[in-house]
Design an enzyme around this catalytic site. Structure first.
Site, PDB file in Angstrom:
ATOM      1  N   GLY A   1      -2.399   8.443  -2.012  1.00  0.00           N
ATOM      2  CA  GLY A   1      -0.865   8.537  -2.730  1.00  0.00           C
ATOM      3  C   GLY A   1      -1.699   9.117  -4.351  1.00  0.00           C
ATOM      4  O   GLY A   1      -1.671   7.753  -4.750  1.00  0.00           O
ATOM      5  N   HIS A   2      -2.383   9.692  -4.573  1.00  0.00           N
ATOM      6  CA  HIS A   2      -2.655  10.343  -6.443  1.00  0.00           C
ATOM      7  C   HIS A   2      -1.707  10.744  -7.024  1.00  0.00           C
ATOM      8  O   HIS A   2      -1.852  11.874  -6.072  1.00  0.00           O
ATOM      9  CB  HIS A   2      -3.875  10.632  -6.075  1.00  0.00           C
ATOM     10  CG  HIS A   2      -4.724   9.132  -5.166  1.00  0.00           C
ATOM     11  ND1 HIS A   2      -6.557   9.648  -5.371  1.00  0.00           N
ATOM     12  CD2 HIS A   2      -4.637   8.608  -4.908  1.00  0.00           C
ATOM     13  CE1 HIS A   2      -7.044   8.266  -4.873  1.00  0.00           C
ATOM     14  NE2 HIS A   2      -6.303   7.268  -4.660  1.00  0.00           N
TER      15      HIS A   2
ATOM     16  N   GLN B   1      -8.153   4.014  -2.324  1.00  0.00           N
ATOM     17  CA  GLN B   1      -7.939   2.504  -1.924  1.00  0.00           C
ATOM     18  C   GLN B   1      -8.573   1.971  -3.265  1.00  0.00           C
ATOM     19  O   GLN B   1      -8.134   1.670  -4.418  1.00  0.00           O
ATOM     20  CB  GLN B   1      -7.961   1.980  -0.471  1.00  0.00           C
ATOM     21  CG  GLN B   1      -7.831   2.784   0.431  1.00  0.00           C
ATOM     22  CD  GLN B   1      -7.694   4.181   0.819  1.00  0.00           C
ATOM     23  OE1 GLN B   1      -8.788   4.582   0.740  1.00  0.00           O
ATOM     24  NE2 GLN B   1      -6.956   5.003   0.579  1.00  0.00           N
TER      25      GLN B   1
ATOM     26  N   ASP C   1      -2.519   2.106  -5.167  1.00  0.00           N
ATOM     27  CA  ASP C   1      -2.062   2.211  -6.323  1.00  0.00           C
ATOM     28  C   ASP C   1      -2.505   1.649  -7.950  1.00  0.00           C
ATOM     29  O   ASP C   1      -1.356   1.360  -8.251  1.00  0.00           O
ATOM     30  CB  ASP C   1      -0.475   1.536  -5.889  1.00  0.00           C
ATOM     31  CG  ASP C   1      -0.707   1.946  -4.206  1.00  0.00           C
ATOM     32  OD1 ASP C   1      -0.863   2.926  -3.857  1.00  0.00           O
ATOM     33  OD2 ASP C   1       0.117   1.648  -4.084  1.00  0.00           O
TER      34      ASP C   1
ATOM     35  N   LYS D   1      -5.385   5.680 -10.336  1.00  0.00           N
ATOM     36  CA  LYS D   1      -6.834   6.064 -10.020  1.00  0.00           C
ATOM     37  C   LYS D   1      -6.082   7.360 -10.541  1.00  0.00           C
ATOM     38  O   LYS D   1      -7.141   8.771 -11.194  1.00  0.00           O
ATOM     39  CB  LYS D   1      -6.961   6.568  -8.696  1.00  0.00           C
ATOM     40  CG  LYS D   1      -8.041   4.426  -8.494  1.00  0.00           C
ATOM     41  CD  LYS D   1      -8.161   4.910  -7.020  1.00  0.00           C
ATOM     42  CE  LYS D   1      -7.537   4.640  -5.655  1.00  0.00           C
ATOM     43  NZ  LYS D   1      -6.153   3.602  -5.487  1.00  0.00           N
TER      44      LYS D   1
HETATM   45  P1  IMO Z   1      -4.272   4.664  -2.977  1.00  0.00           P
HETATM   46  O1  IMO Z   1      -5.673   5.846  -3.046  1.00  0.00           O
HETATM   47  C1  IMO Z   1      -2.442   1.221  -1.805  1.00  0.00           C
HETATM   48  C2  IMO Z   1      -3.033  -0.073   2.289  1.00  0.00           C
HETATM   49  C3  IMO Z   1      -1.822  -0.058   3.531  1.00  0.00           C
HETATM   50  C4  IMO Z   1      -2.482  -1.346   4.408  1.00  0.00           C
HETATM   51  C5  IMO Z   1      -3.684  -1.468   4.468  1.00  0.00           C
HETATM   52  C6  IMO Z   1      -4.336  -0.060   5.534  1.00  0.00           C
HETATM   53  O2  IMO Z   1      -3.190   5.836  -3.117  1.00  0.00           O
HETATM   54  O3  IMO Z   1      -4.510   3.852  -4.148  1.00  0.00           O
HETATM   55  P2  IMO Z   1      -4.833   1.754   6.297  1.00  0.00           P
HETATM   56  O4  IMO Z   1      -3.836   2.866   6.729  1.00  0.00           O
HETATM   57  O5  IMO Z   1      -5.488   2.482   5.575  1.00  0.00           O
HETATM   58  O6  IMO Z   1      -5.778   1.394   7.995  1.00  0.00           O
HETATM   59  O7  IMO Z   1      -3.918   0.755   6.123  1.00  0.00           O
HETATM   60  O8  IMO Z   1      -4.393  -0.706   3.590  1.00  0.00           O
HETATM   61  N1  IMO Z   1      -3.651   1.131   1.064  1.00  0.00           N
HETATM   62  C7  IMO Z   1      -3.314   1.058   0.752  1.00  0.00           C
HETATM   63  N2  IMO Z   1      -2.237   0.877  -0.420  1.00  0.00           N
HETATM   64  N3  IMO Z   1      -2.681   2.669  -2.116  1.00  0.00           N
HETATM   65  C8  IMO Z   1      -3.630   2.777  -0.726  1.00  0.00           C
HETATM   66  O9  IMO Z   1      -4.467   4.852  -0.922  1.00  0.00           O
HETATM   67  C9  IMO Z   1      -3.923   2.688   0.224  1.00  0.00           C
HETATM   68  N4  IMO Z   1      -4.327   3.309   1.158  1.00  0.00           N
HETATM   69  C10 IMO Z   1      -4.235   2.134   2.660  1.00  0.00           C
HETATM   70  O10 IMO Z   1      -0.779  -0.340   2.803  1.00  0.00           O
HETATM   71  O11 IMO Z   1      -2.457  -2.479   3.596  1.00  0.00           O
HETATM   72 MG    MG Z   2      -1.543   5.160  -3.992  1.00  0.00          MG
END
Ligand code: IMO
Ligand code: MG
Length: 428
Positions: free
Chosen positions: A40-41, A223, A13, A16
């Site tokens: 979530g972009h 992530q 988050d 990106k």
């Molecule tokens: P973007 O690309 C923030 C976190 C989840 C959880 C951990 C594992 O938008 O930055 P998962 O469903 O991947 O097995 O969950 O990773 N998580 C994220 N946190 N932004 C994301 O994606 C995330 N994708 C997974 O909240 O703590």
């Molecule tokens: Mg996100």
């Protein structure tokens, strides 16, 4: 010509999507290499606001290829929904391609994600519930279904039946959940195959062809480094490799093609889900911060934990990725704070901890050592050049740059594409 990676420097988050949309005008392709629709972009530009989960964030540039590489796990229902919504809004998905080697998130993976989390109880990871972990588990267990398999009904059927037989035993006998109907799952898989067929491609070849023809490409991280399966705060991580190594394996890309690695960092910290976050702020201050900054997840709507910039963690991710530059986002959120803090070290039981610990139990005990700097009243919001920033904001950026150990090349001062300061060129 080269590839440039855009990688999350914190816990996801970081913004990106915005950075990719801003830079995509200078490249021929934007390529996702890891994760799935847990991402979530958000992209905001003159075409509107878009929340993307699987479709690469260059989609608003009609001439730019969007490629979903082999390292991504794909929920076809989610992807098809996203493609449909984009089409409704007049966006072109003709240049979207999905690797035939990418693994499919099947309905039993989504079911198992929820059941596993329930079984973890207090120790739940706080996953996004999208089936990410169970899908990567099956990939490494060599029992996954790949996108290419969806196009081959005859060989798919016996494999799916065998797999579902095992999964249903696990779901019912171990987790006391409800079995899935094999015929329903098979029907869905065939429908997905038919609908996704036009997009399926050996994407590693497409990526290589683009590079060989002298094009620039962007590698879109999902992530963040601190959620990396190997380098993050295990087990509070995702199940893929969001850091730079994942870009090579997740695309079939040779490392020499990568000429720049840009780490995206928020000007403060957020984390969603469980796991240690040494600079977390609690109570009313956190609630006010979260509300003001609208720190709620794009994918799950969950409240994000908020806190100060953690330069110990930030430097660690700089080192893991070999960052050549930094993007600092959401600087405008700190406008009007009387003072701002940066975590410059940790202490555990009175001892200094200089490096980011690999042991999550130690990380949980880390107390942040802060450096406090004066805030700024004049807004940075919507600034487009460095000289528009108040001196104190510039001092804050400079200090972060020093502590993380690489130059800040872009500063984001608002959600929209044009609310951006290009400090120095990133892509020639
Ligand atoms: P973007 O690309 C923030 C976190 C989840 C959880 C951990 C594992 O938008 O930055 P998962 O469903 O991947 O097995 O969950 O990773 N998580 C994220 N946190 N932004 C994301 O994606 C995330 N994708 C997974 O909240 O703590
Ligand atoms: Mg996100």
């Amino acid at each position: 010509m080269p590839a440039f990676a855009v990688i999350g420097g914190q816990w996801g988050d970081e913004g990106k999507g915005k950075v990719i949309d801003y830079l995509a005008g200078r490249v021929s392709g934007v390529v996702r290499y890891a994760g799935g629709n847990n991402a979530g972009h958000t992209v905001v530009n003159d075409k509107g606001e878009f929340q993307l989960h699987l479709v690469p964030s260059g989609i608003c540039w009609p001439d730019v290829y969007g490629i979903i590489g082999n390292g991504v796990v794909v929920d076809p229902e989610s992807l098809l929904g996203e493609i449909g919504e984009l089409a409704e809004r007049g966006m072109d998905t003709d240049k979207l391609f999905i690797s035939d080697r990418a693994h499919v998130i099947m309905p039993y993976h989504v079911a198992l994600d929820a059941l596993e989390e329930r079984a973890r109880g207090e120790a739940a990871i706080g996953t996004t519930g999208r089936g990410i972990g169970p899908t990567y588990m099956d990939k490494t267990a060599r029992m996954g279904i790949r996108i290419g398999d969806l196009l081959e009904p005859e060989s798919l059927r016996p494999r799916l039946e065998q797999t579902l037989n095992i999964k249903n035993k696990l779901i019912t006998a171990v987790y006391e959940g409800e079995a899935l109907d094999a015929e329903e799952v098979m029907e869905k898989a065939l429908e997905w195959g038919n609908r996704l067929r036009p997009y399926v491609h050996p994407t590693e070849q497409l990526v290589q062809d683009l590079l060989d023809a002298g094009n620039n490409i962007l590698l879109e991280g999902a992530q963040g480094t601190l959620l990396d399966l190997d380098h993050g705060s295990y087990p509070y991580v995702t199940s893929s490799s969001p850091s730079i190594g994942g870009a090579c394996t997740g695309l079939g890309l040779n490392p020499q093609a990568i000429k720049g690695v840009l780490g995206v960092y928020k000007a403060y910290s957020t984390r969603v889900g469980g796991g240690p976050m040494p600079t977390e702020v609690f109570g009313e201050a956190a609630d006010a911060w979260r509300e003001m900054a609208n720190e709620f997840g794009v994918t799950t709507g969950r409240a994000r934990r908020v806190g100060w910039f953690d330069a110990v963690a930030g430097r660690y991710s700089q080192q893991v990725n070999g960052l050549t530059g930094m993007v600092l986002t959401r600087l405008d959120i700190l406008d009007g704070f009387p003072s701002v803090k940066i975590c410059v070290g940790y202490r555990v039981e009175g001892q200094d901890v200089k490096r980011y610990p690999s042991d999550t139990r130690i990380l949980e005990q880390c107390e942040p050592v802060y450096e406090e700097m004066p805030g700024w009243d004049n807004p940075t919001a919507s600034a487009t050049s460095l000289d528009q920033l108040p001196d104190n904001a510039r001092a804050y950026v400079n200090r972060i740059e020093e502590l993380v150990g690489c130059p800040v090349q872009i500063i984001s001062t608002g959600p929209s594409r044009d609310e951006t300061i290009l400090v120095e060129p990133v892509i020639p």
